[in-house]
Design a protein around this motif. Structure first.
Motif, PDB file in Angstrom:
ATOM      1  N   ALA A 103      -8.447   7.745  -1.694  1.00  0.00           N
ATOM      2  CA  ALA A 103      -8.332   8.918  -2.570  1.00  0.00           C
ATOM      3  C   ALA A 103      -7.898   8.542  -3.983  1.00  0.00           C
ATOM      4  O   ALA A 103      -8.118   9.312  -4.923  1.00  0.00           O
ATOM      5  N   LEU A 104      -7.302   7.351  -4.141  1.00  0.00           N
ATOM      6  CA  LEU A 104      -6.893   6.910  -5.469  1.00  0.00           C
ATOM      7  C   LEU A 104      -8.089   6.665  -6.377  1.00  0.00           C
ATOM      8  O   LEU A 104      -7.949   6.705  -7.606  1.00  0.00           O
ATOM      9  N   LYS A 105      -9.250   6.430  -5.809  1.00  0.00           N
ATOM     10  CA  LYS A 105     -10.444   6.155  -6.608  1.00  0.00           C
ATOM     11  C   LYS A 105     -11.021   7.418  -7.243  1.00  0.00           C
ATOM     12  O   LYS A 105     -11.795   7.341  -8.174  1.00  0.00           O
ATOM     13  N   ARG A 106     -10.641   8.580  -6.704  1.00  0.00           N
ATOM     14  CA  ARG A 106     -11.270   9.833  -7.163  1.00  0.00           C
ATOM     15  C   ARG A 106     -10.537  10.417  -8.357  1.00  0.00           C
ATOM     16  O   ARG A 106      -9.389  10.144  -8.587  1.00  0.00           O
ATOM     17  N   LEU A 164      -7.272   5.946   4.156  1.00  0.00           N
ATOM     18  CA  LEU A 164      -7.837   7.172   3.596  1.00  0.00           C
ATOM     19  C   LEU A 164      -7.079   7.601   2.346  1.00  0.00           C
ATOM     20  O   LEU A 164      -7.680   8.062   1.359  1.00  0.00           O
ATOM     21  N   ARG A 165      -5.782   7.465   2.369  1.00  0.00           N
ATOM     22  CA  ARG A 165      -4.984   7.839   1.202  1.00  0.00           C
ATOM     23  C   ARG A 165      -5.229   6.883   0.040  1.00  0.00           C
ATOM     24  O   ARG A 165      -5.276   7.309  -1.130  1.00  0.00           O
ATOM     25  N   LEU A 166      -5.412   5.606   0.326  1.00  0.00           N
ATOM     26  CA  LEU A 166      -5.750   4.656  -0.736  1.00  0.00           C
ATOM     27  C   LEU A 166      -7.098   4.984  -1.341  1.00  0.00           C
ATOM     28  O   LEU A 166      -7.285   4.920  -2.564  1.00  0.00           O
ATOM     29  N   ALA A 181       0.830  -1.204   0.000  1.00  0.00           N
ATOM     30  CA  ALA A 181       0.000   0.000   0.000  1.00  0.00           C
ATOM     31  C   ALA A 181       0.866   1.255   0.000  1.00  0.00           C
ATOM     32  O   ALA A 181       0.612   2.206  -0.747  1.00  0.00           O
ATOM     33  N   GLU A 182       1.894   1.261   0.821  1.00  0.00           N
ATOM     34  CA  GLU A 182       2.786   2.419   0.878  1.00  0.00           C
ATOM     35  C   GLU A 182       3.529   2.610  -0.436  1.00  0.00           C
ATOM     36  O   GLU A 182       3.747   3.751  -0.874  1.00  0.00           O
ATOM     37  N   LEU A 183       3.906   1.504  -1.067  1.00  0.00           N
ATOM     38  CA  LEU A 183       4.575   1.603  -2.360  1.00  0.00           C
ATOM     39  C   LEU A 183       3.630   2.180  -3.407  1.00  0.00           C
ATOM     40  O   LEU A 183       4.032   3.015  -4.235  1.00  0.00           O
ATOM     41  N   MET A 184       2.370   1.764  -3.384  1.00  0.00           N
ATOM     42  CA  MET A 184       1.374   2.311  -4.305  1.00  0.00           C
ATOM     43  C   MET A 184       1.224   3.822  -4.136  1.00  0.00           C
ATOM     44  O   MET A 184       0.972   4.535  -5.110  1.00  0.00           O
ATOM     45  N   LEU A 185       1.355   4.302  -2.918  1.00  0.00           N
ATOM     46  CA  LEU A 185       1.154   5.720  -2.622  1.00  0.00           C
ATOM     47  C   LEU A 185       2.409   6.554  -2.847  1.00  0.00           C
ATOM     48  O   LEU A 185       2.369   7.779  -2.717  1.00  0.00           O
ATOM     49  N   SER A 186       3.512   5.903  -3.173  1.00  0.00           N
ATOM     50  CA  SER A 186       4.772   6.598  -3.403  1.00  0.00           C
ATOM     51  C   SER A 186       4.933   6.908  -4.890  1.00  0.00           C
ATOM     52  O   SER A 186       4.099   6.531  -5.712  1.00  0.00           O
ATOM     53  N   ARG A 201      -1.327 -10.413   0.634  1.00  0.00           N
ATOM     54  CA  ARG A 201      -0.897  -9.008   0.638  1.00  0.00           C
ATOM     55  C   ARG A 201      -1.415  -8.233  -0.570  1.00  0.00           C
ATOM     56  O   ARG A 201      -1.095  -7.057  -0.725  1.00  0.00           O
ATOM     57  N   ALA A 202      -2.209  -8.861  -1.425  1.00  0.00           N
ATOM     58  CA  ALA A 202      -2.599  -8.260  -2.703  1.00  0.00           C
ATOM     59  C   ALA A 202      -3.817  -7.355  -2.615  1.00  0.00           C
ATOM     60  O   ALA A 202      -4.150  -6.676  -3.586  1.00  0.00           O
ATOM     61  N   LEU A 203      -4.485  -7.313  -1.487  1.00  0.00           N
ATOM     62  CA  LEU A 203      -5.747  -6.580  -1.387  1.00  0.00           C
ATOM     63  C   LEU A 203      -5.645  -5.104  -1.780  1.00  0.00           C
ATOM     64  O   LEU A 203      -6.526  -4.600  -2.481  1.00  0.00           O
ATOM     65  N   PRO A 204      -4.627  -4.358  -1.344  1.00  0.00           N
ATOM     66  CA  PRO A 204      -4.600  -2.929  -1.681  1.00  0.00           C
ATOM     67  C   PRO A 204      -4.586  -2.630  -3.170  1.00  0.00           C
ATOM     68  O   PRO A 204      -5.012  -1.549  -3.595  1.00  0.00           O
ATOM     69  N   LEU A 205      -4.142  -3.578  -3.987  1.00  0.00           N
ATOM     70  CA  LEU A 205      -4.092  -3.342  -5.428  1.00  0.00           C
ATOM     71  C   LEU A 205      -5.479  -3.106  -6.018  1.00  0.00           C
ATOM     72  O   LEU A 205      -5.618  -2.511  -7.083  1.00  0.00           O
ATOM     73  N   GLY A 206      -6.514  -3.543  -5.308  1.00  0.00           N
ATOM     74  CA  GLY A 206      -7.873  -3.325  -5.790  1.00  0.00           C
ATOM     75  C   GLY A 206      -8.270  -1.875  -5.880  1.00  0.00           C
ATOM     76  O   GLY A 206      -9.257  -1.532  -6.548  1.00  0.00           O
ATOM     77  N   TYR A 207      -7.534  -0.996  -5.241  1.00  0.00           N
ATOM     78  CA  TYR A 207      -7.833   0.440  -5.335  1.00  0.00           C
ATOM     79  C   TYR A 207      -7.487   1.022  -6.696  1.00  0.00           C
ATOM     80  O   TYR A 207      -7.958   2.111  -7.040  1.00  0.00           O
TER      81      TYR A 207
END
Length: 277
Positions: A274-277, A270-272, A55-60, A118-124
């Motif tokens: 925000a990726l949907k918007r 919350l930051r994840l 998740a943190e890597l996705m947000l970087s 660990r793959a769940l956050p990728l769904g965002y």
């Protein structure tokens, strides 16, 4: 997502591979049990920590490649070691002097459930093809096996379907099948820490309840790798509007992870979102 995963993970860890009579007696959602091997309780395991790393890597602004993914796992573990890692990962974390060395040590053809949990956050992510390609790439860093890759894709797409309202839990199996996922949504008995078992158990639990507390209870009732089934099931279910978000207040209040706990995970959630918007 990560908050629900963490609580379910910490609760399930107390029942991991214990005797079924212990589960029957103590699986009442009233509080956490100490892990049979580590002695830790009320604290999440590798399931949540590796999800947090991705998740943190996705947000970087870092590239999504094998090197940065391995570094995310390595750095996240060393800043805050938790229990629950498979022996080979734990050994690689311990022996590797840096992330590059870790990446060389850890890659195998395993079809264990570490890549899917660990793959769940990728769904965002908004694009399904991007989700699948990134799920595969992160999986092959540690689990270079098609079975593990398939399971990681299924889990990431399952969260995506809820977040973007592309399926309900009733229609989720059809959605996954249409995207090429392979699974059997029937399971009974203890769950081994392998991709096929865990995927089947998760999909079966999700078909049976529309309440996070009941999903947590059902996940633990299987026995075996209870923390992974609980963490994945509750993490996915939290993405669906139809699911009652009713994890017990006792588990929320008793949760104990001082450095990267519920407040930190809430911020990442919350930051994840925000990726949907």
């Amino acid at each position: 997502m990560l908050v629900e995963m963490a609580i379910a993970d910490a609760y399930g860890a107390g029942f991991e591979f214990v005797a079924q009579d212990i589960i029957r007696t103590h699986n009442d959602l009233s509080g956490y049990r100490a892990h049979a091997l580590s002695g830790e309780s009320a604290c999440y395991t590798d399931d949540t920590q590796m999800s947090l790393a991705l998740a943190e890597l996705m947000l970087s602004d870092k590239p999504w490649d094998s090197e940065t993914i391995a570094a995310a796992f390595y750095d996240t573990y060393h800043r805050d070691p938790v229990h629950g890692y498979a022996k080979r990962l734990q050994q690689a974390f311990t022996e590797a002097p840096n992330a590059k060395a870790f990446a060389r040590l850890v890659k195998t053809d395993s079809f264990g459930n570490g890549a899917m949990m660990r793959a769940l956050p990728l769904g965002y992510l908004a694009d399904e093809q991007k989700i699948m390609s990134r799920a595969e790439l992160q999986a092959r860093v540690t689990h270079d096996h098609d079975i593990a890759v398939n399971a990681a894709k299924c889990i990431a797409l399952a969260t995506h379907a809820g977040l973007y309202k592309k399926a309900t839990l009733d229609t989720l199996p059809d959605y996954l099948t249409d995207l090429g996922c392979v699974f059997d949504a029937q399971w009974e008995g203890p769950v081994r820490a392998i991709s096929e078992d865990t995927l089947s158990a998760v999909l079966m639990v999700l078909s049976q309840s529309r309440s996070l507390s009941h999903i947590l209870e059902l996940s633990v009732n299987f026995g075996g790798d209870t923390d992974s089934v609980a963490a994945i099931s509750c993490g996915i279910a939290s993405c669906y509007d139809e699911v009652e978000k009713d994890l017990p207040q006792a588990l929320i209040a008793q949760f104990d992870h001082p450095h990267y706990g519920l407040e930190y995970l809430t911020n990442i959630d919350l930051r994840l979102d925000a990726l949907k918007r």
